[in-house]
Design an enzyme around this catalytic site. Sequence first.
Site, short mmCIF file in Angstrom:
data_model
loop_
_atom_site.label_atom_id
_atom_site.label_comp_id
_atom_site.label_asym_id
_atom_site.label_seq_id
_atom_site.Cartn_x
_atom_site.Cartn_y
_atom_site.Cartn_z
N LYS A 93 -75.28 -68.13 9.66
CA LYS A 93 -76.51 -67.48 9.20
C LYS A 93 -76.24 -66.07 8.69
O LYS A 93 -76.80 -65.67 7.68
CB LYS A 93 -77.56 -67.41 10.32
CG LYS A 93 -77.40 -68.41 11.43
CD LYS A 93 -77.98 -69.77 11.13
CE LYS A 93 -77.46 -70.74 12.18
NZ LYS A 93 -78.05 -72.02 12.24
N TRP B 285 -80.84 -74.67 22.38
CA TRP B 285 -80.43 -75.43 21.18
C TRP B 285 -80.07 -76.85 21.64
O TRP B 285 -79.23 -76.99 22.55
CB TRP B 285 -79.22 -74.73 20.57
CG TRP B 285 -78.68 -75.35 19.33
CD1 TRP B 285 -79.39 -75.75 18.24
CD2 TRP B 285 -77.29 -75.59 19.04
NE1 TRP B 285 -78.53 -76.24 17.28
CE2 TRP B 285 -77.23 -76.16 17.76
CE3 TRP B 285 -76.10 -75.38 19.74
CZ2 TRP B 285 -76.03 -76.52 17.16
CZ3 TRP B 285 -74.91 -75.74 19.15
CH2 TRP B 285 -74.88 -76.31 17.86
N ASP C 132 -73.01 -67.53 23.60
CA ASP C 132 -73.06 -68.18 22.28
C ASP C 132 -73.87 -67.28 21.35
O ASP C 132 -75.08 -67.11 21.54
CB ASP C 132 -73.72 -69.56 22.42
CG ASP C 132 -73.77 -70.31 21.10
OD1 ASP C 132 -73.14 -69.85 20.12
OD2 ASP C 132 -74.46 -71.35 21.04
C1 LMR Z 1 -80.59 -75.00 14.13
O1 LMR Z 1 -80.77 -74.93 15.34
O2 LMR Z 1 -81.47 -75.33 13.32
C2 LMR Z 1 -79.24 -74.66 13.56
O3 LMR Z 1 -78.44 -74.10 14.55
C3 LMR Z 1 -78.62 -75.78 12.85
C4 LMR Z 1 -78.07 -76.83 13.76
O4 LMR Z 1 -76.88 -77.15 13.61
O5 LMR Z 1 -78.79 -77.35 14.61
#
Ligand code: LMR
Length: 392
Positions: free
Chosen positions: A242, A127, A207
């Site tokens: 989510k 992420w 996480d």
């Molecule tokens: C995503 O990766 O799309 C979600 O976790 C929203 C975000 O805050 O990035």
Amino acid sequence: MLNNLAPQSPDALLALIKLHAADPRPDKIDLGVGVYRDEAGATPVFRAIKAAEQKLVETQESKSYLGPEGDTGFVTALMPYIFGTDATRGGRIEGMQTPGGTGAVRLALALVQRAGAKRVLLGTPSWPNHAQILADVGLEMVPFAHAKSDGTADMDALLGAIEQSGEGDVILLHGCCHNPTGVEYTDEQWDTLAAAIATKGIFPIVDTAYQGLGNGLEEDAYGTRAIVDAVPETLVCYSCDKNFGVYRDRVGAFYMVAANSDDLPAITSNANALARANWSMPPDHGGAVIRTILRDPDMTQMWLDELQSMRERIRAVRERLAAADNEVPALDLTQLARQNGLFAMLPISKEQVAQLREDHGVYMAGSGRINIAGLTMDSVDQFITGLKAVTS
Ligand code: LMR
């Protein structure tokens, strides 16, 4: 003073929301930011959330301050879902509420930094905000590849990274439904990873932002529990965005697992101090609503049913995409059926992503990440047609 600031580009993922909204094409497809969408393309408020909000309006007596730890009833009510029976591991786990899972990640990284950590091992791609938060709290990121091209975990790379780590290092893991790859470690792989981390003596942070959207609530907790049970101490970051659909209410939780319950006061006092300095206390509403659900068996069942139908829809779209594998010879779409959660990575270039957007109205991250739940059974064909066109 402020003229000293160099302009920063807007967050690429969040910028997609606006770009998509401005597109007048009626058949545009949003596979950008990670929100669950139903078969009509909507992200409705859960029925369980509406019911709990109604109850809260009628019963809430005060909105006075709580404290940096937020709604402890919410934090405790979630624990059996995350940690299973013996949810405190004999009093070794304590939690607090955070502004979203992002707040929990921020707190975890700031806490290990305060405790002397310098480096964090992170399987990439991850992420994107993980790297940003790491940098912002002054930690060094040690990236390693964690996914094979067939869409499964690269255990050699994972174990190699752990083997090469040093004393005081931290490893940041996704508890389930990896964002952005969709790669899911098997239970055996989790056991192997947990044992390797314990043997090497490095510090894991887990996480978990998608529990219940993969194989099931219990199944998706396997990795977190394997880590908690293998090591003396760890930190767990949790998002309800989510699995309760409360994205903008910012509901997260942060759990500290200590070697001994006697260590907890010092650890939690530091987490409280960091929370106080960052956001003082988390927004209350979402946590209070989720506490209300989890203390009411009927509302809990309503929530579990809604979560199950989300999971089944995501699975159906994954199967449908995998079944179209022959239509896009340049890509291996079969792996999407073996993966889990909202996301998958398509190995396509930024130019191909732009072409999909311009020519086919498909909005996705420049990295090639797609949000599976942004597709409906009706729009899959349009997406496949676009993919075929840009990759052939
Ligand atoms: C995503 O990766 O799309 C979600 O976790 C929203 C975000 O805050 O990035």
